[in-house]
Design a protein around this motif. Structure first.
Motif, PDB file in Angstrom:
ATOM      1  N   SER A  65       0.859  -1.181   0.000  1.00  0.00           N
ATOM      2  CA  SER A  65       0.000   0.000   0.000  1.00  0.00           C
ATOM      3  C   SER A  65       0.895   1.231   0.000  1.00  0.00           C
ATOM      4  N   GLY A  66       0.732   2.068  -1.019  1.00  0.00           N
ATOM      5  CA  GLY A  66       1.614   3.225  -1.153  1.00  0.00           C
ATOM      6  C   GLY A  66       2.705   2.984  -2.173  1.00  0.00           C
ATOM      7  N   THR A  67       2.336   2.363  -3.292  1.00  0.00           N
ATOM      8  CA  THR A  67       3.320   2.064  -4.330  1.00  0.00           C
ATOM      9  C   THR A  67       3.998   3.319  -4.860  1.00  0.00           C
ATOM     10  N   ILE A  68       3.237   4.407  -5.009  1.00  0.00           N
ATOM     11  CA  ILE A  68       3.821   5.627  -5.575  1.00  0.00           C
ATOM     12  C   ILE A  68       4.901   6.211  -4.663  1.00  0.00           C
ATOM     13  N   PRO A  69       4.635   6.453  -3.380  1.00  0.00           N
ATOM     14  CA  PRO A  69       5.733   6.940  -2.532  1.00  0.00           C
ATOM     15  C   PRO A  69       6.847   5.916  -2.360  1.00  0.00           C
ATOM     16  N   TYR A  70       6.491   4.628  -2.381  1.00  0.00           N
ATOM     17  CA  TYR A  70       7.524   3.588  -2.268  1.00  0.00           C
ATOM     18  C   TYR A  70       8.484   3.665  -3.455  1.00  0.00           C
ATOM     19  N   THR A  71       7.939   3.786  -4.649  1.00  0.00           N
ATOM     20  CA  THR A  71       8.766   3.788  -5.852  1.00  0.00           C
ATOM     21  C   THR A  71       9.515   5.100  -6.016  1.00  0.00           C
ATOM     22  N   SER A  72       8.812   6.204  -5.795  1.00  0.00           N
ATOM     23  CA  SER A  72       9.425   7.518  -5.991  1.00  0.00           C
ATOM     24  C   SER A  72      10.278   7.944  -4.808  1.00  0.00           C
ATOM     25  N   GLN A  73      10.055   7.313  -3.655  1.00  0.00           N
ATOM     26  CA  GLN A  73      10.798   7.607  -2.422  1.00  0.00           C
ATOM     27  C   GLN A  73      10.609   9.050  -1.962  1.00  0.00           C
ATOM     28  N   VAL A  74       9.400   9.581  -2.187  1.00  0.00           N
ATOM     29  CA  VAL A  74       9.122  10.947  -1.748  1.00  0.00           C
ATOM     30  C   VAL A  74       8.780  11.013  -0.265  1.00  0.00           C
ATOM     31  N   ASN A  75       8.344   9.899   0.319  1.00  0.00           N
ATOM     32  CA  ASN A  75       8.098   9.852   1.758  1.00  0.00           C
ATOM     33  C   ASN A  75       8.186   8.411   2.234  1.00  0.00           C
ATOM     34  N   ASP A  76       7.948   8.197   3.524  1.00  0.00           N
ATOM     35  CA  ASP A  76       8.084   6.859   4.107  1.00  0.00           C
ATOM     36  C   ASP A  76       6.746   6.153   4.276  1.00  0.00           C
ATOM     37  N   GLN A  77       5.727   6.641   3.590  1.00  0.00           N
ATOM     38  CA  GLN A  77       4.377   6.120   3.812  1.00  0.00           C
ATOM     39  C   GLN A  77       4.049   4.989   2.835  1.00  0.00           C
ATOM     40  N   PHE A  78       4.416   3.798   3.225  1.00  0.00           N
ATOM     41  CA  PHE A  78       4.014   2.587   2.516  1.00  0.00           C
ATOM     42  C   PHE A  78       3.903   1.461   3.541  1.00  0.00           C
ATOM     43  N   THR A  79       3.027   0.511   3.277  1.00  0.00           N
ATOM     44  CA  THR A  79       2.755  -0.531   4.256  1.00  0.00           C
ATOM     45  C   THR A  79       2.446  -1.868   3.591  1.00  0.00           C
ATOM     46  N   VAL A  80       2.389  -2.885   4.435  1.00  0.00           N
ATOM     47  CA  VAL A  80       1.743  -4.154   4.129  1.00  0.00           C
ATOM     48  C   VAL A  80       0.497  -4.201   5.001  1.00  0.00           C
ATOM     49  N   SER A  81      -0.652  -4.443   4.387  1.00  0.00           N
ATOM     50  CA  SER A  81      -1.918  -4.423   5.118  1.00  0.00           C
ATOM     51  C   SER A  81      -2.618  -5.761   4.958  1.00  0.00           C
TER      52      SER A  81
END
Length: 257
Positions: A85-101
């Protein structure tokens, strides 16, 4: 709640979270799923890891996730998860907001929710009727009840985003909220509501794996959780509104719901 289910879900979320961290610096190859939405190879790797573990441990259970077709076995138990969850920030590394839900549903009702935000070192867990925790410590929603002094998360989803513009316009009016956040990850803002960091969350046109675990975590932390008609949120709803009960009722009236 069978303790075995809880232990399994927590361990699985942790293992998938480790995979996300291991691949974080190298997962840049994107696969476009629609004009404004993509995934990368880690979405698929995490999905395969989680599915494999569930099918091995609970072969009779149903499985629903973002990246693979639903597996329907006719069981009363269903695992509903978002492998990243949060593929865009995960890939772009713009923030730390990604998870496994990961959520476990019994007769389509969430009874267990686990959200692992590995870059933030946060593990949220909720069991129906037993409260919610972050890293083992109990959490609860904020008691804020003034709309104009509220900070909220807001996401319009990936399809029919214009459906949510009417809510955005009201929330950004002079009598609306102080500020809202939309960071490319739906689950982290909902955990922030559960832990009292954000005062409310509104999501329109989301998917079941976006909300299944988070809805339970927020409820067990004391939130009132409905869809955007004001009815208690249920699996299958495409919208969600969550806050403490007092602020929630004020938001319903303010938004004309």
């Amino acid at each position: 709640m069978d303790q075995e289910y809880l232990n399994f879900a927590v361990k699985l979320a942790q293992e998938a979270g480790k995979l996300l961290i291991e691949k974080h610096k190298t997962a840049h190859n994107v696969i476009w799923k629609r004009p404004n939405d993509y995934k990368n190879e880690v979405d698929d790797l995490s999905d395969a890891m989680i599915r494999r573990a569930i099918r091995k441990k609970y072969p009779e259970h149903n499985i629903c996730s973002e990246e693979t077709d639903t597996l329907e076995n006719g069981s009363e138990y269903s695992w509903v998860f978002d492998p990243l969850s949060g593929t865009i920030p995960y890939t772009s590394q713009v923030n730390d907001q990604f998870t496994v839900s990961i959520a476990l549903l019994k007769n389509k009702k969430p009874i267990l929710g686990v959200i692992n935000a590995p870059k933030r070192s946060e593990l949220f867990v909720a069991v129906e009727g037993k409260g919610a925790t972050c890293n083992g410590a109990p959490i609860k929603v904020s008691g804020a009840d003034d709309i104009q002094k509220s900070i909220m998360g807001l996401d319009l989803g990936k399809e029919h985003r214009d459906d949510g513009i009417k809510y955005l316009e009201k929330l950004m009016a002079p009598e609306g909220v102080t500020s809202f956040f939309s960071t490319g990850c739906y689950t982290v803002p909902m955990t922030m509501v559960a832990s009292g960091k954000l005062h409310a969350y509104l999501g329109s046109n989301l998917e079941p794996w976006d909300m299944a675990a988070a809805s339970l975590i927020m409820r067990e932390a004391g939130a009132k959780v409905t869809n955007l008609t004001g009815r208690d949120w249920q699996y299958g709803d495409t919208s969600i509104l969550a806050s403490n009960p007092t602020l929630h009722n004020k938001l319903l009236n303010f938004l004309g719901i």
